[in-house]
Design an enzyme around this catalytic site. Structure first.
Site, PDB file in Angstrom:
ATOM      1  N   LYS A 124      24.620 -28.275  45.604  1.00  0.00           N
ATOM      2  CA  LYS A 124      24.207 -26.880  45.836  1.00  0.00           C
ATOM      3  C   LYS A 124      22.800 -26.910  46.411  1.00  0.00           C
ATOM      4  O   LYS A 124      22.007 -27.799  46.084  1.00  0.00           O
ATOM      5  CB  LYS A 124      24.191 -26.108  44.509  1.00  0.00           C
ATOM      6  N   ASP A 164      26.431 -19.032  50.265  1.00  0.00           N
ATOM      7  CA  ASP A 164      26.421 -18.524  48.888  1.00  0.00           C
ATOM      8  C   ASP A 164      25.633 -17.213  48.978  1.00  0.00           C
ATOM      9  O   ASP A 164      25.535 -16.640  50.078  1.00  0.00           O
ATOM     10  CB  ASP A 164      25.773 -19.538  47.926  1.00  0.00           C
ATOM     11  N   GLY A 235      28.998  -6.212  42.282  1.00  0.00           N
ATOM     12  CA  GLY A 235      28.521  -6.749  43.549  1.00  0.00           C
ATOM     13  C   GLY A 235      29.103  -5.947  44.702  1.00  0.00           C
ATOM     14  O   GLY A 235      29.956  -5.061  44.502  1.00  0.00           O
ATOM     15  N   PHE A 236      28.618  -6.239  45.929  1.00  0.00           N
ATOM     16  CA  PHE A 236      29.259  -5.646  47.105  1.00  0.00           C
ATOM     17  C   PHE A 236      29.236  -6.612  48.277  1.00  0.00           C
ATOM     18  O   PHE A 236      29.428  -6.251  49.424  1.00  0.00           O
ATOM     19  CB  PHE A 236      28.613  -4.293  47.468  1.00  0.00           C
ATOM     20  N   GLY A 237      28.991  -7.909  47.961  1.00  0.00           N
ATOM     21  CA  GLY A 237      28.929  -8.942  49.009  1.00  0.00           C
ATOM     22  C   GLY A 237      30.311  -9.504  49.317  1.00  0.00           C
ATOM     23  O   GLY A 237      31.334  -8.869  49.048  1.00  0.00           O
ATOM     24  N   VAL A 239      32.228 -11.906  48.143  1.00  0.00           N
ATOM     25  CA  VAL A 239      33.225 -12.159  47.100  1.00  0.00           C
ATOM     26  C   VAL A 239      33.844 -10.830  46.641  1.00  0.00           C
ATOM     27  O   VAL A 239      35.068 -10.690  46.536  1.00  0.00           O
ATOM     28  CB  VAL A 239      32.596 -12.914  45.905  1.00  0.00           C
ATOM     29  N   TRP A 241      33.972  -8.086  48.285  1.00  0.00           N
ATOM     30  CA  TRP A 241      34.738  -7.554  49.417  1.00  0.00           C
ATOM     31  C   TRP A 241      36.151  -8.136  49.443  1.00  0.00           C
ATOM     32  O   TRP A 241      37.154  -7.403  49.495  1.00  0.00           O
ATOM     33  CB  TRP A 241      33.938  -7.867  50.689  1.00  0.00           C
TER      34      TRP A 241
HETATM   35  O1  2IT Z   1      30.053 -21.171  44.622  1.00  0.00           O
HETATM   36  C1  2IT Z   1      30.812 -21.621  45.511  1.00  0.00           C
HETATM   37  O2  2IT Z   1      31.872 -22.193  45.229  1.00  0.00           O
HETATM   38  C2  2IT Z   1      30.406 -21.464  46.900  1.00  0.00           C
HETATM   39  N1  2IT Z   1      29.340 -20.906  47.150  1.00  0.00           N
HETATM   40  C3  2IT Z   1      31.244 -22.006  48.016  1.00  0.00           C
HETATM   41  C4  2IT Z   1      30.904 -23.410  48.284  1.00  0.00           C
HETATM   42  C5  2IT Z   1      31.567 -24.020  49.492  1.00  0.00           C
HETATM   43  O3  2IT Z   1      31.246 -25.179  49.759  1.00  0.00           O
HETATM   44  O4  2IT Z   1      32.376 -23.377  50.154  1.00  0.00           O
END
Ligand code: 2IT
Length: 444
Positions: A124, A164, A235-237, A239, A241
């Site tokens: 990450k 992310d 949220g409204f991003g 994920v 959506w």
């Molecule tokens: O938290 C997650 O699984 C993501 N942000 C996606 C990570 C990715 O490599 O697609």
């Protein structure tokens, strides 16, 4: 060594890193028996080794804003574990990002990626850069500056970042452009790319779709489904959506969305053009959900979270620790039947325990939001073979992956009375695969 002594050692090594310790503790509590009763795991000290990131890269990111002033941010990449594949995980741009945040996310990602059944290690990255209110040129210059250093540490067989929070298709594009220029190499080094230049169908939708597919499997165990259910989404991003699109497709009504400023309640349901408007809200870089209330004339509750609303299903898709003990009590007394995480670690440990005690269908993000990273791996596969699958192909694969993650949770998490402990199930399944691979590969 007792579990308590083990955790003391981990806490001593990572002082003040609350989010990281929270994530580690939840896993250690559920995998301890599996670990301690396996002589090979103990001999190889796999649990302690899995918790410690293999490498953390910290770098400065100087850039010039629209006023010509030189700004400075910190860039971080946590390369957590490479036992089952190249490091893989998103990049988060948010003011509060620090090493602890990214270590918690990289650790969760390692187990999540293991659960997907696909060959990806865990990582990450991110920066304390705050995208709110920044112009498009500022976003571009920052992404380029970030990649100027990161590019030497990543590669399609080494470490494959993605988006992310604060990093969507636009940011991925700017980062990919700089990588390609510096490395002189057009390759699938980052996922979430545009469709015309190596991206996969459905990657933007995948995390949200996957969360709903997972919830569908959970509901199936109780003989029910999404049709006619009231759903709270936070949220409204991206994920939120994707989850809103799929839940609505399946006949449910999504009645809430939220932002850092509060939540909106839409009795008629977030559907049609209102779902399209979520994308505009995101791209405006204002980071407020009140705009939705102003545009569609629905109630807005400033400073509040959406868990007070009476719903059948809750999908926390915003951020870590956004649903606490009090919220869990309210949801339970309002008759919620299923809580499925689209975000990473949105429920506090106290909330999780309450859901478990009330025998509610509750799924942790590392199982239920794994559809995003799974589709990233499908993108890597398409890039590596220079091919492009149709939307139907990708969606079918995604549905199968979510089903198989659910099956693993059942195998490792089912209790004598038939209750499925998805936390235990996902942690044990994810842990075993990585632990076995580490043992196979020796002490490295
Ligand atoms: O938290 C997650 O699984 C993501 N942000 C996606 C990570 C990715 O490599 O697609």
């Amino acid at each position: 060594m007792t579990m308590h002594e083990f955790m003391e050692k981990i806490e001593k090594r990572n002082p003040g890193e609350e989010l990281f310790i929270q994530a580690v503790k939840e896993v250690v509590e559920t995998v301890w028996d599996t670990y301690i009763n396996n002589p090979r795991f103990v001999k190889n000290n796999v649990l302690e080794r899995m918790i410690e990131p293999e490498r953390i890269i910290i770098f400065s990111v100087p850039w010039v804003d629209d006023q010509g002033e030189v700004q400075l941010n910190r860039g971080i990449r946590v390369q957590q574990n490479s036992a089952i594949g190249p490091y893989k995980g998103g990049i988060r741009f948010q003011q509060s990002v620090n090493v602890s945040t990214l270590k918690f996310l990289a650790f969760e990602q390692t187990l999540k990626n293991s659960l997907t059944t696909l060959p990806m290690g865990g990582g990450k990255g991110g920066s304390d850069f705050n995208p709110t209110g920044k112009s498009d040129s500022e976003i571009m210059r920052f992404c380029q500056a970030f990649m100027q250093e990161l590019f030497r540490h990543i590669g399609p067989q080494t470490d494959v970042p993605a988006g992310d929070m604060g990093v969507g298709a636009r940011e991925v594009g700017y980062m990919f452009g700089m990588y390609k220029k510096l490395a002189n190499n057009f390759t699938g080094v980052i996922t979430g790319k545009g469709l015309n230049w190596g991206g996969s169908r459905f990657r933007p939708e995948a995390t949200g779709f996957g969360t709903v597919y997972f919830a569908q499997e959970q509901l199936k165990t109780k003989g029910t489904n999404f049709a006619g259910k009231r759903v709270a989404v936070s949220g409204f991003g991206q994920v939120s959506w994707g989850a809103t699109i799929k839940a609505t497709d399946l006949g449910a009504k999504v009645v809430t969305l939220s932002g850092p400023d509060g939540y909106i309640y839409d009795e008629k349901g977030v559907s049609g053009d209102k779902i399209k408007y979520m994308v505009d809200m995101k791209l405006s870089n204002r980071n407020v959900v009140k705009d939705y209330a102003d545009k569609f004339g629905v109630p807005f509750f400033p400073g509040k979270r959406p868990w007070d609303v009476k719903v059948d299903i809750a999908l926390p898709c915003a951020t870590q620790n956004e649903l606490d003990e009090k919220d869990a009590k309210t949801l339970i007394s309002n008759g919620v039947i299923c809580v499925t995480e689209g975000a990473n670690m949105p429920c506090t440990p106290e909330a999780m325990h309450l859901f478990k005690g009330a025998k509610i269908l509750y799924a942790p993000g590392k199982a239920s939001n794994a559809g995003g990273v799974s589709t990233s791996c499908l993108e890597m596969a398409q890039n590596a073979t220079h091919c492009s699958w149709t939307g139907e192909e990708v969606d079918a694969k995604l549905q199968n992956i979510m089903k198989s993650i659910h099956e693993q949770c059942v195998i490792h998490g089912i209790e004598a009375d038939g209750f499925i402990d998805y936390v235990k199930g996902s942690n044990i399944a994810g842990f075993m695969k990585v632990a076995n691979a580490m043992c196979d590969q020796g002490v490295v």
